[in-house]
Design a protein around this motif. Structure first.
Motif, PDB file in Angstrom:
ATOM      1  N   ASP A   1       0.832  -1.204   0.000  1.00 55.21           N
ATOM      2  CA  ASP A   1       0.000   0.000   0.000  1.00 55.21           C
ATOM      3  C   ASP A   1       0.868   1.257   0.000  1.00 55.21           C
ATOM      4  O   ASP A   1       0.589   2.221  -0.699  1.00 55.21           O
ATOM      5  CB  ASP A   1      -0.930   0.004   1.209  1.00 55.21           C
ATOM      6  CG  ASP A   1      -2.099  -0.964   1.019  1.00 55.21           C
ATOM      7  OD1 ASP A   1      -2.145  -1.619  -0.044  1.00 55.21           O
ATOM      8  OD2 ASP A   1      -2.938  -1.064   1.921  1.00 55.21           O
TER       9      ASP A   1
ATOM     10  N   GLU B   1     -12.476  15.145  -3.082  1.00 58.05           N
ATOM     11  CA  GLU B   1     -12.284  15.429  -1.659  1.00 58.05           C
ATOM     12  C   GLU B   1     -11.879  14.153  -0.929  1.00 58.05           C
ATOM     13  O   GLU B   1     -12.529  13.133  -1.053  1.00 58.05           O
ATOM     14  CB  GLU B   1     -13.609  15.975  -1.082  1.00 58.05           C
ATOM     15  CG  GLU B   1     -13.566  16.205   0.419  1.00 58.05           C
ATOM     16  CD  GLU B   1     -14.935  16.637   0.977  1.00 58.05           C
ATOM     17  OE1 GLU B   1     -15.707  17.291   0.257  1.00 58.05           O
ATOM     18  OE2 GLU B   1     -15.221  16.302   2.138  1.00 58.05           O
ATOM     19  N   ARG B   2     -10.785  14.226  -0.176  1.00 51.14           N
ATOM     20  CA  ARG B   2     -10.419  13.141   0.732  1.00 51.14           C
ATOM     21  C   ARG B   2     -11.148  13.375   2.031  1.00 51.14           C
ATOM     22  O   ARG B   2     -10.898  14.371   2.701  1.00 51.14           O
ATOM     23  CB  ARG B   2      -8.919  13.145   1.004  1.00 51.14           C
ATOM     24  CG  ARG B   2      -8.033  12.394   0.045  1.00 51.14           C
ATOM     25  CD  ARG B   2      -8.209  10.888   0.071  1.00 51.14           C
ATOM     26  NE  ARG B   2      -7.640  10.334  -1.146  1.00 51.14           N
ATOM     27  CZ  ARG B   2      -6.460   9.722  -1.231  1.00 51.14           C
ATOM     28  NH1 ARG B   2      -5.763   9.536  -0.144  1.00 51.14           N
ATOM     29  NH2 ARG B   2      -6.010   9.283  -2.379  1.00 51.14           N
ATOM     30  N   ILE B   3     -12.050  12.495   2.358  1.00 52.72           N
ATOM     31  CA  ILE B   3     -12.791  12.660   3.602  1.00 52.72           C
ATOM     32  C   ILE B   3     -11.924  12.138   4.741  1.00 52.72           C
ATOM     33  O   ILE B   3     -11.539  10.977   4.758  1.00 52.72           O
ATOM     34  CB  ILE B   3     -14.141  11.915   3.534  1.00 52.72           C
ATOM     35  CG1 ILE B   3     -14.979  12.510   2.395  1.00 52.72           C
ATOM     36  CG2 ILE B   3     -14.870  12.003   4.868  1.00 52.72           C
ATOM     37  CD1 ILE B   3     -16.315  11.840   2.178  1.00 52.72           C
TER      38      ILE B   3
ATOM     39  N   ALA C   1     -13.785   6.419  11.247  1.00 55.40           N
ATOM     40  CA  ALA C   1     -14.900   5.859  10.484  1.00 55.40           C
ATOM     41  C   ALA C   1     -16.194   6.617  10.745  1.00 55.40           C
ATOM     42  O   ALA C   1     -16.970   6.878   9.827  1.00 55.40           O
ATOM     43  CB  ALA C   1     -15.059   4.375  10.818  1.00 55.40           C
TER      44      ALA C   1
ATOM     45  N   VAL D   1     -17.772   7.718  -5.375  1.00 51.93           N
ATOM     46  CA  VAL D   1     -17.299   7.629  -4.000  1.00 51.93           C
ATOM     47  C   VAL D   1     -16.448   6.371  -3.892  1.00 51.93           C
ATOM     48  O   VAL D   1     -16.818   5.334  -4.439  1.00 51.93           O
ATOM     49  CB  VAL D   1     -18.497   7.531  -3.018  1.00 51.93           C
ATOM     50  CG1 VAL D   1     -18.006   7.355  -1.593  1.00 51.93           C
ATOM     51  CG2 VAL D   1     -19.404   8.751  -3.144  1.00 51.93           C
TER      52      VAL D   1
ATOM     53  N   ILE E   1     -14.230   3.836  -1.157  1.00 53.66           N
ATOM     54  CA  ILE E   1     -13.811   3.452   0.200  1.00 53.66           C
ATOM     55  C   ILE E   1     -12.779   2.346   0.041  1.00 53.66           C
ATOM     56  O   ILE E   1     -13.074   1.287  -0.521  1.00 53.66           O
ATOM     57  CB  ILE E   1     -15.014   2.949   1.037  1.00 53.66           C
ATOM     58  CG1 ILE E   1     -16.104   4.036   1.108  1.00 53.66           C
ATOM     59  CG2 ILE E   1     -14.549   2.535   2.440  1.00 53.66           C
ATOM     60  CD1 ILE E   1     -17.405   3.566   1.732  1.00 53.66           C
TER      61      ILE E   1
ATOM     62  N   THR F   1      -8.802   0.787   1.785  1.00 52.31           N
ATOM     63  CA  THR F   1      -7.748   0.894   2.800  1.00 52.31           C
ATOM     64  C   THR F   1      -6.431   1.423   2.233  1.00 52.31           C
ATOM     65  O   THR F   1      -5.583   1.894   2.987  1.00 52.31           O
ATOM     66  CB  THR F   1      -7.459  -0.494   3.426  1.00 52.31           C
ATOM     67  OG1 THR F   1      -7.443  -1.457   2.374  1.00 52.31           O
ATOM     68  CG2 THR F   1      -8.488  -0.861   4.465  1.00 52.31           C
TER      69      THR F   1
ATOM     70  N   TYR G   1     -15.251  11.715  -3.996  1.00 49.61           N
ATOM     71  CA  TYR G   1     -15.121  11.637  -2.543  1.00 49.61           C
ATOM     72  C   TYR G   1     -14.408  10.340  -2.201  1.00 49.61           C
ATOM     73  O   TYR G   1     -14.832   9.268  -2.641  1.00 49.61           O
ATOM     74  CB  TYR G   1     -16.504  11.669  -1.870  1.00 49.61           C
ATOM     75  CG  TYR G   1     -17.229  12.970  -2.144  1.00 49.61           C
ATOM     76  CD1 TYR G   1     -17.026  14.080  -1.328  1.00 49.61           C
ATOM     77  CD2 TYR G   1     -18.078  13.087  -3.238  1.00 49.61           C
ATOM     78  CE1 TYR G   1     -17.659  15.285  -1.604  1.00 49.61           C
ATOM     79  CE2 TYR G   1     -18.718  14.290  -3.527  1.00 49.61           C
ATOM     80  CZ  TYR G   1     -18.501  15.385  -2.710  1.00 49.61           C
ATOM     81  OH  TYR G   1     -19.114  16.573  -2.980  1.00 49.61           O
ATOM     82  N   GLY G   2     -13.324  10.463  -1.450  1.00 45.44           N
ATOM     83  CA  GLY G   2     -12.558   9.267  -1.119  1.00 45.44           C
ATOM     84  C   GLY G   2     -12.395   9.108   0.374  1.00 45.44           C
ATOM     85  O   GLY G   2     -12.084  10.070   1.078  1.00 45.44           O
ATOM     86  N   ILE G   3     -12.629   7.907   0.863  1.00 46.82           N
ATOM     87  CA  ILE G   3     -12.371   7.608   2.269  1.00 46.82           C
ATOM     88  C   ILE G   3     -11.309   6.517   2.320  1.00 46.82           C
ATOM     89  O   ILE G   3     -11.511   5.419   1.796  1.00 46.82           O
ATOM     90  CB  ILE G   3     -13.646   7.109   2.989  1.00 46.82           C
ATOM     91  CG1 ILE G   3     -14.704   8.222   3.003  1.00 46.82           C
ATOM     92  CG2 ILE G   3     -13.316   6.662   4.414  1.00 46.82           C
ATOM     93  CD1 ILE G   3     -16.000   7.827   3.662  1.00 46.82           C
TER      94      ILE G   3
ATOM     95  N   VAL H   1     -16.149   1.457   8.093  1.00 46.75           N
ATOM     96  CA  VAL H   1     -16.825   2.620   7.517  1.00 46.75           C
ATOM     97  C   VAL H   1     -18.251   2.273   7.086  1.00 46.75           C
ATOM     98  O   VAL H   1     -19.196   3.030   7.364  1.00 46.75           O
ATOM     99  CB  VAL H   1     -16.021   3.176   6.319  1.00 46.75           C
ATOM    100  CG1 VAL H   1     -16.776   4.326   5.667  1.00 46.75           C
ATOM    101  CG2 VAL H   1     -14.635   3.616   6.765  1.00 46.75           C
TER     102      VAL H   1
END
Ligand SMILES: Cc1cc2nc3c(=O)[nH]c(=O)nc-3n(C[C@H](O)[C@H](O)[C@H](O)COP(=O)(O)OP(=O)(O)OC[C@H]3O[C@@H](n4cnc5c(N)ncnc54)[C@H](O)[C@@H]3O)c2cc1C
Lengths: 263, 315
Positions: A15, A238-240, A244, B281, B283, B285, B297-299, B306
């Protein structure tokens, strides 16, 4: 009937990785069997189990490190393996024609009726070796096969080629042939404990270019990587941030703004 | 020897969009090389395809009327013949499933280097190409040795040529070569109860979900959002969801209002099927996952943490 499977050990970046020169730092790479080749191996072993293939031989190009991956392939039921070593195969990128030079020599020696390989290698993603090999050794071929039935008596492989957009092409391929195998063709097995034990005793024949009647000048050189970079993001997305819970709060707002789950 | 030969692609009577994109790419390369752009139309209704292809930038269109559908032996033989005829230094084909079924054979026949899945190129005495590696995590530039070469170009990287062209169209004779592979038909797969292309909101799940039993985590989100479930290829290959749920090059192309990619890395063949979505969007790791490059939008986070949190926001 004899089946030759071309397998490649591929590198997958962690990663977090750093680029050193023109490749990812070796310490940030994990090595394993190429996903597509796993399906090719499975297809070959099933042909043996069905009594259609008498022998399944794997061939690979690479340094000693790759023998760990080759043992796994032997543990899945491949009978023996050939590893061709040369300085040119130490790095990740080897041009297609160089690989074909080597594989041609191995095909000449082994005289298989069917050569199976993956559609592409996950690391370099060339997707060209199988078809180039077929042309070189004058075998018939089909690329991106996701259904395979071998009629050894008739000398024909009935295949489906998976085209774009959910369309499959039904094709009859004369043997000897090279087929490149798509994921989903079968369900690759895990090696059994017995298989792993047996694999220890199976032969990995290590060959140099000279053993195959080739010289260093025959391989490498057509393609030289001159730079490697992390691609720039195309979106100004946007990086949120946050844990969590906080991330879920923000995302829920974004989704509601778009009328999702609004009720 | 500085001409370029582009090979057009069609399937079941339709010219494919990438053919127009390759005209743009081929024109650029021909300009760099200081030569002409030739386009080959092989098999099927070649006259009609030639007319449709004839857009500005092409110097000559060569039609080879052998067979109805794609046959890699015919394509390889025709490309070889046209290179002889035109003296082209470069052959450019689509990086499609069919492109990869004959381009390597063309390069072999001509004895020239092949580079596949090319995103960009420049020619300045030598050819330099841009490609991706490691599942789109890095971009590389590579120098190609030699003044003749064969390239397969990725779809969607060059703007399609537009307008009305004036290229001369020349039929070329080719004796049908004997082929070791015969197409006997086509099959449409991925039909069934749902059409994910119709959905306004897709909750899409990838290999990051780990195993079939974990799908319920993502299904709960789809329920909460009143969304439809879709997936990346490995999820379908593993039999966790049916084929008609697969988004991507070999599945369905979708463009919903909202696409939520969960545990999907963003491989090119996946992205080809969803990049037209209004809001994306992601999600995941892995902060370096290529899906974040196209996400609005990235988490960066664990889906198992999440997603349940998110579900609870809609209960
Ligand atoms: C000819 C051809 C056609 C293809 N067609 C398609 C197609 O139509 N559609 C398609 O999807 N693919 C297609 N592929 C396959 C494609 O190349 C990729 O292999 C595939 O898209 C990868 O799927 P993935 O992202 O789910 O898996 P991976 O690439 O393995 O990614 C899994 C992701 O999950 C993340 N992850 C892991 N655990 C977690 C966690 N707990 N929480 C959050 N994230 C996590 C990882 O960081 C990783 O990014 C095709 C390939 C070829 C060669």
């Amino acid at each position: 009937m004899k089946v030759l499977v071309t397998v490649k050990e591929v590198a997958e970046p962690d990663d977090d990785f750093a680029i050193e020169g023109t490749d990812i730092a070796a310490s940030d790479l994990e090595y394993g069997l190429n996903e597509w080749d796993d399906y090719a191996v499975e297809a070959a072993v099933r042909l043996a189990e069905a009594g259609i293939a008498d022998e399944v031989v794997a061939v690979t190009l690479g340094p000693e490190r790759v023998e760990e991956t080759i043992r796994k392939v032997l543990a899945k039921g491949v009978d023996r393996a050939v590893r061709v070593r040369d300085d040119a195969f130490e790095g990740t990128v080897v041009d297609v024609a160089s690989k074909v030079d080597v594989l041609e020599a191995v095909v000449d020696e082994e005289a298989p009726d069917l050569v199976l390989g993956g559609v592409q290698a996950a690391d370099t993603g060339f997707g060209a070796t199988g078809v180039a090999l077929a042309e070189r050794v004058r075998f018939a071929h089909a690329a991106v096969v996701n259904d395979l039935e071998v009629d050894a008596d008739a000398g024909i492989a009935h295949v489906h080629r998976e085209l774009e957009g959910g369309v499959e092409e039904l094709t009859d391929v004369d043997l000897p042939a090279v087929l490149t195998v798509q994921t989903g063709l079968n369900e690759p097995r895990y090696a059994s404990l017995r298989g792993i034990r047996q694999a220890q005793r199976k032969e990995i024949d290590v060959r140099d270019l000279a053993d195959l009647g080739l010289s260093a000048g025959d391989v490498g050189g057509a393609l030289t990587v001159t730079a490697m970079t992390e691609p720039e993001s195309e979106s100004d997305g946007e990086r949120i941030e946050g844990d969590a819970g906080a991330a879920a709060d923000r995302l829920a707002t974004v989704l509601r703004e778009r009328g999702v789950g609004a009720s | 020897m500085s001409d370029v030969l582009v090979v057009a692609e069609h399937r079941r009577g339709e010219l494919r969009e990438i053919s127009h994109e390759l005209v743009t790419a081929g024109r650029e390369l021909a300009d760099d090389l200081g030569g002409e752009l030739h386009v080959a139309v092989i098999a099927g209704d070649v006259a009609e395809f030639a007319a449709e292809l004839n857009r500005p930038g092409i110097d000559r269109i060569h039609t080879v009327a052998v067979g109805e559908e794609f046959d890699h032996t015919v394509y390889a033989a025709a490309a070889e013949r046209l290179v002889e005829r035109t003296g082209a230094a470069a052959v450019v084909t689509p990086n499609s499933v069919n492109g990869l079924d004959y381009a390597p054979a063309v390069a072999e026949r001509l004895g020239v280097p092949l580079v596949t899945d090319v995103l960009e190129f420049t020619y300045d005495d030598d050819l330099t190409v841009t490609r991706e590696m490691y599942g789109s995590k890095v971009e590389t530039t590579a120098a190609v040795d030699g003044d003749r070469f064969c390239l397969t170009v990725r779809g969607g990287e060059f703007a399609p040529a537009e307008g009305l062209g004036e290229a001369a169209v020349e039929p070329v004779e080719l004796d049908p070569p004997e082929s070791g592979a015969r197409v006997t038909g086509f099959e449409e797969v991925a039909g069934g109860d749902v059409d994910i292309a119709d959905a306004d909101v897709l909750v899409s799940v990838g290999r990051g979900v780990g195993e079939a039993e974990n799908l319920e985590v993502v299904e709960a989100l789809a329920d909460a959002l009143d969304a439809t479930i879709s997936a990346s290829r490995p999820v379908v290959d593993n039999g966790w969801l049916p084929k008609n749920r697969q988004v991507g090059q070999s599945g369905t192309v979708v463009a919903p209002d909202v696409y939520v990619a969960i545990g999907i890395s963003g491989a090119v063949q996946h992205v080809a099927g969803m990049k037209g979505s209004d809001t994306i969007v992601a999600i995941n790791t892995d902060p370096n996952a290529p899906i974040f490059d196209i996400a609005d939008y990235g988490i960066v986070g664990d889906l198992f943490e999440v997603v349940p949190e998110l579900v609870s926001r809609f209960e």
